[in-house]
Design a protein around this motif. Structure first.
Motif, PDB file in Angstrom:
ATOM      1  N   LYS A  27       0.792  -1.225   0.081  1.00  0.00           N
ATOM      2  CA  LYS A  27       0.011  -0.022   0.206  1.00  0.00           C
ATOM      3  C   LYS A  27       0.832   1.189   0.077  1.00  0.00           C
ATOM      4  CE  LYS A  27      -3.914  -1.756   2.656  1.00  0.00           C
ATOM      5  NZ  LYS A  27      -4.582  -1.846   4.055  1.00  0.00           N
ATOM      6  N   ALA A  28       1.973   1.154   0.835  1.00  0.00           N
ATOM      7  CA  ALA A  28       2.989   2.550   0.864  1.00  0.00           C
ATOM      8  C   ALA A  28       3.661   2.505  -0.326  1.00  0.00           C
ATOM      9  CB  ALA A  28       3.875   2.247   1.982  1.00  0.00           C
ATOM     10  N   MET A  29       3.980   1.572  -1.314  1.00  0.00           N
ATOM     11  CA  MET A  29       4.491   1.636  -2.261  1.00  0.00           C
ATOM     12  C   MET A  29       3.434   2.271  -3.569  1.00  0.00           C
ATOM     13  SD  MET A  29       6.387  -0.954  -4.693  1.00  0.00           S
ATOM     14  CE  MET A  29       4.845  -2.011  -5.361  1.00  0.00           C
ATOM     15  N   LEU A  35       9.431   5.086  -3.057  1.00  0.00           N
ATOM     16  CA  LEU A  35       8.964   3.588  -3.044  1.00  0.00           C
ATOM     17  C   LEU A  35       9.149   3.071  -4.372  1.00  0.00           C
ATOM     18  CD1 LEU A  35       7.260   2.803   0.315  1.00  0.00           C
ATOM     19  CD2 LEU A  35       9.464   2.174  -0.593  1.00  0.00           C
ATOM     20  N   LYS A  36       8.177   3.453  -5.091  1.00  0.00           N
ATOM     21  CA  LYS A  36       7.828   2.884  -6.539  1.00  0.00           C
ATOM     22  C   LYS A  36       9.221   2.802  -7.352  1.00  0.00           C
ATOM     23  CE  LYS A  36       3.037   4.032  -7.252  1.00  0.00           C
ATOM     24  NZ  LYS A  36       2.153   5.013  -7.999  1.00  0.00           N
ATOM     25  N   SER A  37      10.226   3.851  -7.048  1.00  0.00           N
ATOM     26  CA  SER A  37      11.411   3.750  -7.916  1.00  0.00           C
ATOM     27  C   SER A  37      12.420   3.026  -7.321  1.00  0.00           C
ATOM     28  CB  SER A  37      11.756   5.465  -8.262  1.00  0.00           C
ATOM     29  OG  SER A  37      12.022   5.902  -7.025  1.00  0.00           O
ATOM     30  N   ASN A  38      12.146   2.461  -6.172  1.00  0.00           N
ATOM     31  CA  ASN A  38      13.342   1.802  -5.485  1.00  0.00           C
ATOM     32  C   ASN A  38      12.904   0.701  -5.059  1.00  0.00           C
ATOM     33  OD1 ASN A  38      15.629   0.879  -3.653  1.00  0.00           O
ATOM     34  ND2 ASN A  38      15.917   2.876  -2.971  1.00  0.00           N
ATOM     35  N   LEU A  39      12.572  -0.390  -5.860  1.00  0.00           N
ATOM     36  CA  LEU A  39      11.929  -1.756  -5.444  1.00  0.00           C
ATOM     37  C   LEU A  39      12.890  -2.577  -4.640  1.00  0.00           C
ATOM     38  CD1 LEU A  39      10.481  -2.591  -8.665  1.00  0.00           C
ATOM     39  CD2 LEU A  39       9.402  -1.339  -6.845  1.00  0.00           C
TER      40      LEU A  39
END
Length: 160
Positions: A27-29, A35-39
């Motif tokens: 959810k946070a991602m 976060l989306k750009s740092n998997l």
């Protein structure tokens, strides 16, 4: 241990999100471009989360109690835990110790938690319902996670 992540960016994201379990991390991602750009940070957060199945007691040495508890882990003093659970003498699997009051404790020690502590419970089912790969896991199906597991990758055997 002085930081949570392997670099400053991951450390910052761990402190921001915490080890809150896969659903919350996902959810946070969804709502956080960083976060989306740092998997790799997302993967670290998921791998470091207990998913509510057991507690993690972190004995970092240099991180403060407040820092450790802010990410969802319990804190314990490294020197004290090294005296209680001497990792030089523990063996992988079930271990026993007697505390200063004479109380006996039986706990499951895993020297490298990445190899088994975060495994899904279905991997510990009876042999008849496991795949060939899972048959090599030497952990009985009657184990239960326990709070206060010692912070050394331990499981306590359930009471009989």
């Amino acid at each position: 241990v002085e930081t949570f992540g392997e670099d400053d960016c991951i450390d910052k994201l761990i402190r921001k999100v915490g080890y809150v379990g896969t659903p919350e991390i996902m959810k946070a991602m969804e709502n956080d471009e960083e976060l989306k750009s740092n998997l790799s940070a997302v993967a670290h957060l998921i791998h470091g989360s207990s998913e509510g199945r057991f507690s993690v007691t972190y004995c970092p040495g240099k991180l403060t109690k407040g820092e450790v508890e802010s990410v969802g882990y319990n804190y314990a003093d490294l020197e004290k835990m090294n005296r209680v659970y001497n990792v030089e003498t523990l063996r992988d699997g079930w271990n026993f110790r007697t505390d200063e009051n004479g109380s006996k404790e039986e706990f499951y020690y895993i020297s490298n938690p990445a190899l088994g502590l975060w495994a899904h419970p279905s991997r510990f089912e009876e042999e008849s319902s496991t795949s060939t790969a899972q048959k090599n896991v030497a952990i009985s199906s009657n184990q239960e996670a326990s709070d206060g597991s010692g912070g050394v990758g331990g499981w306590k055997k359930p009471p009989r």
